[in-house]
Write a protein that holds these residues in place. Sequence first.
Motif, short mmCIF file in Angstrom:
data_model
loop_
_atom_site.label_atom_id
_atom_site.label_comp_id
_atom_site.label_asym_id
_atom_site.label_seq_id
_atom_site.Cartn_x
_atom_site.Cartn_y
_atom_site.Cartn_z
N ARG A 1 -5.59 18.45 1.78
CA ARG A 1 -6.05 19.77 2.13
C ARG A 1 -6.03 20.09 3.65
O ARG A 1 -5.91 21.08 4.41
CB ARG A 1 -7.16 20.51 1.50
N ASP A 2 -6.52 19.09 4.39
CA ASP A 2 -6.93 19.18 6.03
C ASP A 2 -5.67 18.49 6.86
O ASP A 2 -5.65 18.68 8.08
CB ASP A 2 -7.95 18.48 6.14
N VAL A 3 -4.58 18.11 6.19
CA VAL A 3 -3.52 17.55 7.24
C VAL A 3 -2.50 18.66 7.40
O VAL A 3 -2.10 19.65 6.72
CB VAL A 3 -2.57 16.69 6.15
N PRO A 4 -2.32 19.06 8.53
CA PRO A 4 -1.57 20.22 9.14
C PRO A 4 -0.03 19.87 8.91
O PRO A 4 0.69 20.28 9.92
CB PRO A 4 -1.92 20.53 10.55
N MET A 5 0.32 19.36 8.05
CA MET A 5 1.92 18.90 7.65
C MET A 5 2.03 18.93 6.29
O MET A 5 1.47 19.19 5.50
CB MET A 5 1.92 17.40 8.27
N SER A 6 3.38 18.88 5.94
CA SER A 6 3.84 19.19 4.57
C SER A 6 3.95 17.51 4.05
O SER A 6 4.96 16.76 4.24
CB SER A 6 5.29 19.48 4.56
N VAL A 7 2.97 17.31 3.18
CA VAL A 7 2.61 16.08 2.60
C VAL A 7 2.34 16.38 1.21
O VAL A 7 1.53 17.02 0.71
CB VAL A 7 1.52 15.20 3.15
N SER A 8 3.02 15.39 0.42
CA SER A 8 2.58 15.41 -1.25
C SER A 8 2.14 14.26 -1.59
O SER A 8 2.69 12.91 -1.12
CB SER A 8 3.94 15.84 -1.92
N ALA A 9 1.03 13.88 -2.53
CA ALA A 9 0.73 12.67 -3.11
C ALA A 9 0.81 12.74 -4.70
O ALA A 9 0.37 13.75 -5.28
CB ALA A 9 -0.82 12.50 -2.60
#
Length: 326
Positions: free
Chosen positions: A63-71
Motif C-alpha cells: 500500500r505504500d509503494v507509489p507504483m503499480s504493483v500486485s502480489a
Amino acid sequence: MKIRKAALSAVFAGASFALSQGLLVQSAAAASGDGGSQLETVTVTSFVAHGAVSASKLDIPVRDVPMSVSAYTGDFMKAIETTNVADLYQYMTGIERAGNTGYDMVIRGFKTGGNDSNAIMTDGLPGLTVRFGSPPTIGIDHIEVVKGAASILYGQEQPGGFVNIITKKPQEQFSGEVKLIGTAEEARNGTANGIDTSFDVTGPFDAEGKYLYRVIGELGYTQHFRDYDFERPVYLAPSFAWNIDDNTQLLVQLEYRHTMTSYDTYLVAPNNDITKVRDIYTLYNQPNGWQRETGKTATVTFTHQFAGGISWTLHYRHVTHEDSAL
C-alpha cells in the motif's frame, strides 16, 4: 381544534421517543449478555502480501509503494490449485500468455519473448531454469508483478513491466508438506488427464538454528486432449542457509528441472481452406517427437544487516540450460 391537534402530536412524539429509548435499552442489554443471544464470531481472511520488494528494492508494504504493483501469495496459489506460473496469468490484470516458452506473454499490451530475459525473473535475477516449461509453484513463496517504467530498476527495461518470482527459503521451524493432485477433465474438445506429486520439507540442522535446509521436489505427468500431446516435468530444489551471526546470512539455492513435452503447433488450414483442417485431436508431430529440456541453476545470496535498518545483499545466479528445440 388547534390546541387538541398540538396535544395529540405531542402524545405521538412522546410515544415514539419512549419506543426508541426502549429499543436502545434492549439493544444494550443484548450486547451486554443480559437476556440476549451471543452472536457467533466471524473471521475474515484474505490473500494479502506484506511487502513488494520488486517495485523499489525495499521491503515496504504494497500500500505504500507509489507504483503499480500486485502480489500473489502462496495461499492464493493453493486456493486456486495451480501447479505452474502460467496458470496464474488468467488471474493477473493486464497479463496474458502469448506462446510456448515461459517468457512469451503480453504485459499491458507489450509482448515479450525468449530474448526478453527480464520479462520474468527469479528473486530479482534473470534466467529461468528451462525455456518451455513454466516454473512450478511448489517452490514459490509469492509472485510480484510490477507494471510500467519501474522495471528499469533491473537493467534492460520492459515497457509493460515484469514478473518476479520470490522463491521459498529455509526456515528455522520444521515443517513439511506432501501434495498429490490428479486431474480428469472432460471438456468440449476432449479429455485431459494428469497427476502431479510434490513435497516441501524445511527446518534446522541443529538446535541453535544456525544451519537451515529446505528440499522441494515435484514429479508430474499430463496427457492433453490432442493425440500424443503430453508433458512430463521433474523438479528438485534443495537450499541451505548459514546464519553466520544475528545480522549475517549466507544462502545457497540449487535447482534442477527436466521436462519432456510434445511440441504443439496447433492446427493449420492448407491454402486457407477451412474444409481441409484436420480434427481437433490432431498433433502435427511424430509419436516419438519429444522435446527434451534440462536446466540447472545455482544461486548464492549474502545478506548483512547494518544498524539503522540498512542492509546489504549480494546475489549471484548461474544458469545452465539445454534443449532439443530447433
